[in-house]
Design an enzyme around this catalytic site. Structure first.
Site, short mmCIF file in Angstrom:
data_model
loop_
_atom_site.label_atom_id
_atom_site.label_comp_id
_atom_site.label_asym_id
_atom_site.label_seq_id
_atom_site.Cartn_x
_atom_site.Cartn_y
_atom_site.Cartn_z
N ALA A 144 -18.34 -18.84 -28.41
CA ALA A 144 -17.78 -17.95 -29.42
C ALA A 144 -16.74 -18.94 -29.86
CB ALA A 144 -17.41 -16.64 -28.99
N ASP A 145 -16.25 -18.87 -31.12
CA ASP A 145 -15.17 -19.30 -31.52
C ASP A 145 -14.06 -18.16 -31.17
OD1 ASP A 145 -12.84 -20.76 -32.46
OD2 ASP A 145 -13.75 -20.68 -34.76
N LEU A 146 -12.71 -18.68 -30.99
CA LEU A 146 -11.83 -17.74 -30.30
C LEU A 146 -11.73 -16.40 -31.08
CD1 LEU A 146 -8.30 -19.06 -29.09
CD2 LEU A 146 -8.67 -16.74 -30.06
N MET A 204 -10.59 -22.09 -33.04
CA MET A 204 -9.41 -21.44 -33.49
C MET A 204 -8.34 -21.84 -32.71
SD MET A 204 -8.66 -17.56 -34.45
CE MET A 204 -7.23 -16.78 -35.07
#
Length: 887
Positions: free
Chosen positions: A312-314, A1
């Site tokens: 994790a994605d942001l 992100m």
């Protein structure tokens, strides 16, 4: 992100911890001994770590916590490691990863030296940055490649490998160890802003391009000065969000997830052994991806054998708490994510909240120490694999050779040229003559370099625009006039009297890219009005598109004689476009995603299921320009298509061959595409599905025979019993130059084939000390990761289950951490191989095929390896063993 403000695996498991340093201190802790087995080093280090140190390894720190001079995401000129900041942020506990810094080698070395020297155990930091289609550090320009959608349009996996290898070399020379890419979401929702980052709408094309890209980034070894960890994202299904809105829910059942969404990731993990994966934000059937243990543990690790770590994605862990509302507190969100198989946060919570959630969870029993150790060991594994414990620093002279190397510059231009898709060329308007008296170049994208999202900032590299490319190629007597199209009347005036008009329209960043989802696929702003007004002048008009997603262009398709799709073609894009317009480059790009007729026709992808039969009452249901479409300045003919199935009882192998002839007057590339459908199957399957492709170059009049091999991977379906199976019956094969039409033939399979039958045989389940339980690999059913063997006296053995008497071939994959040695291979009480095996050092991989071996009856047999000379043995990764029926 966006921030707002194999073989290879065997080598990783054994050899990548080795470095060029000759020194070996036997008194040093085991984890610091470069000759020690990787898993032993990891376990030794884990045993020395406190819970606080373990929690720190799962956290990511921004560059603003580390250096004295920095913008939001990049170090500024003259930046140095700030001891006061680092002491406050890191203390003696160390750090998992550092992001948003983009250092050069000198700054990286300064920070890494501090981290290793000041932390209690000397664990190096992992430096992670973006690098989707190019990397630039804060001080030096890198090579700007075309956007991912361009790379997909080349249909050239080798070019994807070279592109990724170039980006990796530039990043590693700056001290960056891991890059966030490629994006392997299957892009089935063109309103979604991130389509440009993908490899298109098809899982097979995406899977092949993604596997090549990961192979290019990671190479044969991570312990080099030119390879990095590649992190495919966003796992999984991110490219089909509800309404085309980023991070929105994805509606799909297990069959669609497995056959479409997971299939695009599978080759990158199982064949190219990506060592990191990014978990997506969204939920599928109510379960958010960061908390989906079925995805992150069952599929990714148990079925696919993934050995890296999940990032994790942001903010994706935070989403569990404040968007999905499946966690009551931030601490619950952290523990839920870790328990589900996620390993590292990405700016989700402040460091104290994140780390205290782990520490308190262990102390209160709400987080299993085993879960924590698993997550930490995955992060440590990649750090060892990268050689960071043994060779942590970067040669500061390396970047001068790596950044913008001649090979990288050649690859970016080749990618630009090969990615251009000629969608229409009525009456052979193109190529244009370079000697035309007057050419009008008009439009908002004519003199602007559209490079796409996640473009690294360039300081001294001018992007070649279409206007500058045209001017550089036409004759000295040709007048080139330009207008940006802001005033339609002015643009029309410039077009009058021109011998040709090159109209440059499309999108820009802020209309396409992450967070820029659209409710319309029309040309943005007043571009449609500009297009129709300029075309009405009557001059021969070429529409050149630069955009990040397919657009709805019904008027242009009907009234503009020539349309060239350029996507976001990189720093040399204008040159490639001009070369194509004037015939120096013969276009051969093919669409990796369909162009719909209108927004109302969505979803619009070529491989729809066969029950989609009813037409609209007010329009055509077919794509305006279909997947795989692209024209050339020459022509090709397909003849002699054959498909021959393997003999029943043998491994699945359908050989498909076709003769392709260049029937035109100039040399050109053709992308040969193979589509398959089972005529009848136990579950509904698509009308056609891509199962093979090959980009070839043919001279005028040249004919080439192109051959494909379809295995169980291409043929299997996820059946009603929830298993992969190749079903008996008749199949239709179509081979041609797009997803529409081509030569067609059929073949038949008469014997049901499922795991353990008719091909590579299933091994009995066995717990491995390194790789976990037995894992079924689709493309090689019956592979078993055995583990590391370091006791030559005891040897190592497998248990194999033979379904029936007969002859079998034994395949053994192994790599050694040894000097030249020798060993026996024994099966069913018979010595099959005895003698020396030469190895070339730390990064050696070998494969042995043994057989035929006669097994007298069905049953369970043992397969064992014993070393000849225990004193001359340093260890062996036995890797995988396969058995293939030779009946």
């Amino acid at each position: 992100m966006r921030k707002t403000s194999a073989v290879w695996l065997l080598s990783v498991a054994v050899s990548l911890c080795a470095t060029a340093s000759p020194a070996q201190n036997p008194a040093a802790p085991l984890y610091k001994q470069r000759n020690a087995p990787l898993e032993r080093r990891i376990q030794d280090l884990l045993g020395r770590m406190t819970v606080e140190e373990k929690a720190r390894q799962l956290d990511m720190y921004p560059g603003t916590d580390i250096v004295d001079k920095i913008s939001e995401t990049h170090a500024l000129p003259g930046a140095h490691a700030d001891p006061q900041k680092m002491t406050k942020a890191l203390g003696a506990v160390g750090v998992g990863s550092i992001h948003d810094l983009y250092p050069d080698a000198a700054l990286y070395n300064e920070i890494q030296r501090w981290v290793i020297g000041r932390s209690r155990l000397g664990i190096p930091a992992l430096f992670i940055e973006e690098g989707l289609h190019g990397f630039a550090n804060s001080y030096q320009d890198g090579t700007l490649y075309p956007q991912s959608i361009n790379l997909a349009a080349t249909w050239n996996p080798d070019l994807a490998r070279r592109t990724a290898g170039g980006i990796a070399a530039e990043a590693r020379s700056s001290g960056v160890d891991m890059l966030l890419g490629p994006v392997l979401d299957v892009a089935r929702e063109p309103r979604w802003g991130r389509v440009e980052e993908d490899f298109g709408e098809d899982p097979y094309l995406t899977g092949e391009m993604g596997a090549a890209y990961v192979r290019g980034m990671q190479g044969d070894s991570l312990d080099t000065d030119h390879t990095v960890i590649s992190e495919p994202k966003h796992f999984v299904g991110h490219g089909s969000p509800e309404g085309g809105l980023n991070t929105a829910p994805v509606h799909a059942g297990e069959r669609e997830i497995r056959t479409t969404m997971l299939r695009s990731f599978e080759p990158a993990i199982r064949r190219s052994h990506a060592m990191a994966v990014m978990a997506a934000y969204h939920e599928i059937d109510g379960v958010p991806c960061p908390a989906n243990s079925w995805l992150l543990t069952t599929v990714l690790r148990k079925e696919w054998g993934f050995q890296g770590f999940v990032l994790a994605d942001l903010g994706a862990i935070r989403y569990l708490y404040d968007v999905h509302h499946v966690a009551a507190t931030p601490g619950d969100a952290v523990r839920l994510a870790l328990t589900s198989g996620l390993d590292m946060q990405f700016y989700d919570f402040d460091h104290a909240t994140f780390q205290n959630a782990i520490i308190s969870g262990v102390h209160t029993g709400t987080l299993s120490p085993k879960v924590l150790d698993q997550a930490v060991s995955r992060v440590l594994r990649v750090k060892f694999a990268l050689g960071l414990f043994d060779r942590p620093y970067v040669d500061t002279a390396l970047s001068a050779r790596a950044m913008r190397s001649p090979a990288n510059l050649a690859a970016t231009l080749q990618s630009s040229r090969q990615s251009l898709c000629l969608l229409k060329n009525e009456h052979a308007l193109l190529p244009l003559a370079k000697t035309l008296k007057k050419i009008a170049v008009i439009g908002p994208n004519a003199d602007t370099g559209q490079t796409g999202d996640y473009t690294p900032p360039l300081k001294n590299v001018p992007v070649v625009t279409v206007l500058s490319g045209v001017k550089s190629l036409v004759s000295s007597n040709t007048e080139v006039v330009y207008d940006d199209g802001a005033s339609i009347d002015a643009a029309v005036a410039k077009a009058r009297g021109a011998d040709a008009v090159i109209l440059c329209l499309g999108e820009r960043q802020g209309i396409s890219g992450e967070g820029f989802d659209r409710s319309s696929l029309d040309l943005p702003g007043r571009q449609e009005e500009l297009l129709e007004a300029v075309a009405a002048v009557g001059a021969p008009t070429v529409l050149v598109l630069q955009n990040g997603r397919p657009l709805a262009l019904p008027w242009a398709a009907a009234h503009v004689p020539a349309i060239l799709e350029a996507w976001y073609p990189g720093e040399r894009g204008g040159q490639a476009v001009a070369e194509t317009l004037f015939g120096d480059n013969n276009p051969a790009g093919r669409l990796p995603i369909s162009f719909p007729r209108s927004i109302g026709a969505l979803p619009d992808f070529y491989n729809y299921d066969r029950s989609k039969t009813h037409p609209y009452i007010d329009g055509d249901t077919g794509s305006l320009f279909p997947f795989g479409h692209g024209l050339s300045y020459t022509s090709f003919q397909y003849q002699g298509l054959t498909a021959v199935a393997s003999v029943p009882g043998k491994a699945v192998d359908v050989t498909v061959s076709v003769n392709v002839t260049n029937t035109g007057g100039r040399a050109g590339d053709e992308v040969v595409q193979l589509y398959l459908k089972p005529n009848t199957s136990s579950v509904e399957t698509p009308e056609r599905a891509l199962k093979g492709f090959r980009r070839i170059t043919l001279k005028p009049g040249e004919t080439r025979k192109v051959t494909f091999h379809l295995t169980d991977y291409e043929l299997e379906v996820w059946n009603m019993q929830g298993k992969w199976a190749v079903e008996p019956g008749d199949y239709t094969v179509t081979v041609g130059g797009s997803s529409r039409g081509g030569e067609t033939t059929q073949f038949s399979l008469r014997t049901p084939i499922s795991p353990g039958q008719g091909g590579i045989l299933t091994l009995a389940p066995r717990q491995s000390t390194m790789f976990g339980p037995n894992i079924r690999l689709t493309e090689e059913v019956g592979r078993e990761f055995v583990g590391y063997w370091d006791n030559p006296t005891a040897g190592v053995s497998w248990v194999i289950r033979i379904p029936s008497a007969g002859h079998y071939r034994v395949g053994l994959d192994y790599s050694t951490q040894a000097w030249p040695t020798a060993f026996d291979i024994v099966a069913a009480g018979k010595t099959l191989r005895s003698g020396p095996v030469k190895t070339s050092g730390w990064m050696d991989y070998k494969h042995i095929d043994l057989g035929p071996i006669s097994f007298p009856a069905a049953g369970v047999y043992s397969l064992a390896i014993r070393a000849h000379d225990p004193n001359n043995w340093k260890g062996m990764n036995v890797g995988v063993v396969t058995l293939t029926s030779m009946r």
